[in-house]
Scaffold this active site. Sequence first.
Site, PDB file in Angstrom:
ATOM      1  N   ASP A  95     -39.954  37.588  19.317  1.00 18.00           N
ATOM      2  CA  ASP A  95     -39.868  36.223  19.308  1.00 18.00           C
ATOM      3  C   ASP A  95     -41.404  35.729  19.635  1.00 18.00           C
ATOM      4  O   ASP A  95     -42.375  36.132  20.001  1.00 18.00           O
ATOM      5  CB  ASP A  95     -39.203  35.641  20.832  1.00 18.00           C
ATOM      6  CG  ASP A  95     -38.687  34.361  20.827  1.00 18.00           C
ATOM      7  OD1 ASP A  95     -39.788  33.554  20.721  1.00 18.00           O
ATOM      8  OD2 ASP A  95     -37.662  34.058  21.038  1.00 18.00           O
ATOM      9  N   ASP A 117     -35.988  26.484  12.289  1.00 14.52           N
ATOM     10  CA  ASP A 117     -34.798  25.987  12.750  1.00 14.52           C
ATOM     11  C   ASP A 117     -35.150  24.547  13.240  1.00 14.52           C
ATOM     12  O   ASP A 117     -36.263  24.294  14.025  1.00 14.52           O
ATOM     13  CB  ASP A 117     -34.228  26.799  13.668  1.00 14.52           C
ATOM     14  CG  ASP A 117     -33.846  28.350  13.035  1.00 14.52           C
ATOM     15  OD1 ASP A 117     -33.358  28.368  11.961  1.00 14.52           O
ATOM     16  OD2 ASP A 117     -34.122  29.099  14.093  1.00 14.52           O
ATOM     17  N   ASP A 153     -37.553  20.887   4.684  1.00 17.72           N
ATOM     18  CA  ASP A 153     -37.136  19.988   4.191  1.00 17.72           C
ATOM     19  C   ASP A 153     -36.187  18.960   5.217  1.00 17.72           C
ATOM     20  O   ASP A 153     -35.786  18.018   4.668  1.00 17.72           O
ATOM     21  CB  ASP A 153     -35.861  20.209   3.037  1.00 17.72           C
ATOM     22  CG  ASP A 153     -34.657  20.654   3.702  1.00 17.72           C
ATOM     23  OD1 ASP A 153     -35.092  21.744   4.836  1.00 17.72           O
ATOM     24  OD2 ASP A 153     -33.799  20.432   3.481  1.00 17.72           O
ATOM     25  N   TYR A 193     -35.372  29.529   1.692  1.00 22.87           N
ATOM     26  CA  TYR A 193     -34.875  28.304   2.116  1.00 22.87           C
ATOM     27  C   TYR A 193     -35.505  27.231   0.939  1.00 22.87           C
ATOM     28  O   TYR A 193     -34.646  26.206   0.652  1.00 22.87           O
ATOM     29  CB  TYR A 193     -35.040  27.753   3.302  1.00 22.87           C
ATOM     30  CG  TYR A 193     -34.124  28.584   4.437  1.00 22.87           C
ATOM     31  CD1 TYR A 193     -33.900  29.788   4.512  1.00 22.87           C
ATOM     32  CD2 TYR A 193     -33.419  27.485   5.029  1.00 22.87           C
ATOM     33  CE1 TYR A 193     -32.891  30.131   5.393  1.00 22.87           C
ATOM     34  CE2 TYR A 193     -32.292  28.010   6.007  1.00 22.87           C
ATOM     35  CZ  TYR A 193     -32.144  29.330   5.960  1.00 22.87           C
ATOM     36  OH  TYR A 193     -31.143  29.888   6.814  1.00 22.87           O
TER      37      TYR A 193
HETATM   38  N1  SAM Z   1     -39.156  31.139   6.687  1.00 19.20           N
HETATM   39  C1  SAM Z   1     -37.912  31.541   5.896  1.00 19.20           C
HETATM   40  C2  SAM Z   1     -37.587  30.706   4.897  1.00 19.20           C
HETATM   41  O1  SAM Z   1     -38.054  29.691   4.761  1.00 19.20           O
HETATM   42  O2  SAM Z   1     -36.786  31.096   3.887  1.00 19.20           O
HETATM   43  C3  SAM Z   1     -36.570  31.492   6.824  1.00 19.20           C
HETATM   44  C4  SAM Z   1     -36.085  29.990   7.600  1.00 19.20           C
HETATM   45  S1  SAM Z   1     -34.700  30.321   8.819  1.00 19.20           S
HETATM   46  C5  SAM Z   1     -34.259  28.418   8.843  1.00 19.20           C
HETATM   47  C6  SAM Z   1     -35.799  30.395  10.211  1.00 19.20           C
HETATM   48  C7  SAM Z   1     -35.977  32.014  10.658  1.00 19.20           C
HETATM   49  O3  SAM Z   1     -36.814  31.693  11.745  1.00 19.20           O
HETATM   50  C8  SAM Z   1     -34.592  32.540  11.183  1.00 19.20           C
HETATM   51  O4  SAM Z   1     -34.475  33.641  10.514  1.00 19.20           O
HETATM   52  C9  SAM Z   1     -34.786  32.661  12.641  1.00 19.20           C
HETATM   53  O5  SAM Z   1     -34.487  33.795  13.305  1.00 19.20           O
HETATM   54  C10 SAM Z   1     -36.269  32.570  12.654  1.00 19.20           C
HETATM   55  N2  SAM Z   1     -36.910  32.333  14.029  1.00 19.20           N
HETATM   56  C11 SAM Z   1     -36.636  31.128  14.680  1.00 19.20           C
HETATM   57  N3  SAM Z   1     -37.098  30.928  16.077  1.00 19.20           N
HETATM   58  C12 SAM Z   1     -37.961  32.098  16.097  1.00 19.20           C
HETATM   59  C13 SAM Z   1     -38.881  32.484  17.012  1.00 19.20           C
HETATM   60  N4  SAM Z   1     -39.084  32.013  18.374  1.00 19.20           N
HETATM   61  N5  SAM Z   1     -39.430  33.798  16.716  1.00 19.20           N
HETATM   62  C14 SAM Z   1     -39.294  34.285  15.649  1.00 19.20           C
HETATM   63  N6  SAM Z   1     -38.480  34.019  14.613  1.00 19.20           N
HETATM   64  C15 SAM Z   1     -37.761  32.903  15.091  1.00 19.20           C
END
Ligand code: SAM
Length: 211
Positions: A95, A117, A153, A193
């Site tokens: 994390d 996210d 986006d 994404y």
């Molecule tokens: N960066 C990629 C893309 O643009 O295609 C993935 C986007 S996805 C919406 C966000 C990713 O961030 C998810 O796989 C989620 O598990 C990860 N994530 C969110 N909060 C996180 C955190 N605190 N530490 C590590 N990973 C995290």
Amino acid sequence: MRLRHIPGAEEAIASSPYVIQQPAEYRGRFHELFGNHNPIRIEVGMGKGRFIMEMAARNPQVNFIGIERYSSVLLRALQKRAELELPNIFFMCVDAKELAEIFEPGEIEKIYLNFSDPWPKDRHAKRRLTSPDFMKVYDQVLCGDGTVEFKTDNQGLFAYSLEAIPEAGWRIDAFTEDLHHSPMAEGNVMTEYEMKFSAMGNPICKLIASR
Ligand code: SAM
């Protein structure tokens, strides 16, 4: 990102040569892992890792570490990683809250946040990766002229970030609300994404921040 448990994901990650298993043990000496003193850049929340693997292929003089907290998501990146011969990229299943325990102050040159996210509810604002709490963590690990580069986006998250980042004591060096039609698009590498949302017609926002 929709998550489902994938049987065997933890085991595959625990035995992968591409995953740094006890990352805190490398604190202050990640250059030993890479076998050189090239700058280190990280992507926080890399998902399936398209962006960071392409960045590693295009920039052999830079070291990259992809950070993803969910094993089921990281597993997808590992499958792709196995097809590439790249000496300059590793992954961590951690994390982002833990970054300051993993990296020494100044050990990182650049942090990429891509399509993080959005956590739209106010009560979840602290979970946004551009919130002041996370900016404080990035401040601890980035070198003096280090930067954070953020793409999304999501208009709400972008508007929030344009306010929250300066409030955390950072400077917005550049931003655009339509990356693909902006000079900032030069050398842009698309994430999973980004490909999906730009194909739907959503403009992509980007900012670069430093302190
Ligand atoms: N960066 C990629 C893309 O643009 O295609 C993935 C986007 S996805 C919406 C966000 C990713 O961030 C998810 O796989 C989620 O598990 C990860 N994530 C969110 N909060 C996180 C955190 N605190 N530490 C590590 N990973 C995290």
